[in-house]
Design a protein around this motif. Sequence first.
Motif, PDB file in Angstrom:
ATOM      1  N   THR A 224       1.042  -0.904  -0.034  1.00 35.27           N
ATOM      2  CA  THR A 224       0.065  -0.031  -0.401  1.00 35.27           C
ATOM      3  C   THR A 224       0.565   1.494  -0.098  1.00 35.27           C
ATOM      4  O   THR A 224       0.826   2.148  -0.947  1.00 35.27           O
ATOM      5  N   THR A 250      -5.413  -1.165  -3.489  1.00 40.73           N
ATOM      6  CA  THR A 250      -5.196  -0.917  -2.129  1.00 40.73           C
ATOM      7  C   THR A 250      -4.437   1.069  -1.539  1.00 40.73           C
ATOM      8  O   THR A 250      -5.378   1.122  -0.812  1.00 40.73           O
ATOM      9  N   THR A 254      -6.496   3.090   1.675  1.00 39.14           N
ATOM     10  CA  THR A 254      -6.789   3.374   2.332  1.00 39.14           C
ATOM     11  C   THR A 254      -6.584   5.063   2.036  1.00 39.14           C
ATOM     12  O   THR A 254      -7.062   6.198   3.460  1.00 39.14           O
TER      13      THR A 254
END
Length: 300
Positions: A224, A250, A254
């Motif tokens: 990430t 990812t 986030t």
Amino acid sequence: MARRMMPKRRLEKVGLGITGACVCVVALVVAALIVMVAQQGLTTFTSDGVDPVSFLTGQNWIPSEGRFGAAPLIVGSFSVTLLSTLIALPIALGSAIFVVEVRPAFGRKVFQPLVELLVGIPSVVYGLIGLTVVNAAMRAIFGDAAGTGAGILSGAIVLAVMILPTVTTLVIDALAAVPDSYRDGSYALGCTRWQTIWHVVLRSAAPSIMTAVILGMTRAFGETLAVQMVIGGVERSMPNGLLDPAATLTTALTSGLSNATTGSVEYHALWSLGLLLMGMSLLFILIIHLIGRRGTKSHG
């Protein structure tokens, strides 16, 4: 004598009970995680009315406008993962051959420990190096076509360096596990060292090498922070080339969860991305097991 055997049997039963309890705890945790992610992720399609087909094939991820097309994120994830694997694999394979077949003493004592040190470097450090070095190199090489330098190619290069220690170590173990009798038999037939490596050692270790590749892809697929720093973070549309800024599953998770309202459609759609990511990881693990079984049967 019988009295002495009784405590040992009790200890064995206690040990079996403890190990069985540990297995049950692990199984319950895994099952709970799968159920929780599936429950939240499937809410997007069961309660919020998002079409699963349009979710997977839509080419625009714009939650503020109610457009939840995950195709750009899926393409970004697979592009970065596959490209980083293609970059890392030849280097890992050449390094492993050097360590096991060419200079085993130097390789085991000096080279391999240096490679394993790369595992302990935090992701943010790789991201900073990619942001300052790799992106600048993209601008210097490709000029205006690279824009700011952030893009799929930059992310793949950073990821390739990150997965290189894992893949290299696993390939070294795979080559070292090939019995010496295979090499001796090849030499006895008049084959050279490189013929033996190419036709005997690599072919015998092929299932384990494939497992190393899949494990490297699994780590790359779920990375990430470093990718988010160098890939550009553009989620709205489909990337058209390796130099275009993009986003992965990812990075979208986030960046989106911090702004999503709990219980909203966007919130559930992000959980759906998590469900998709978990499904791909489970698929990679299944492939590893299938390769391992095939390798066992071929050696058997």
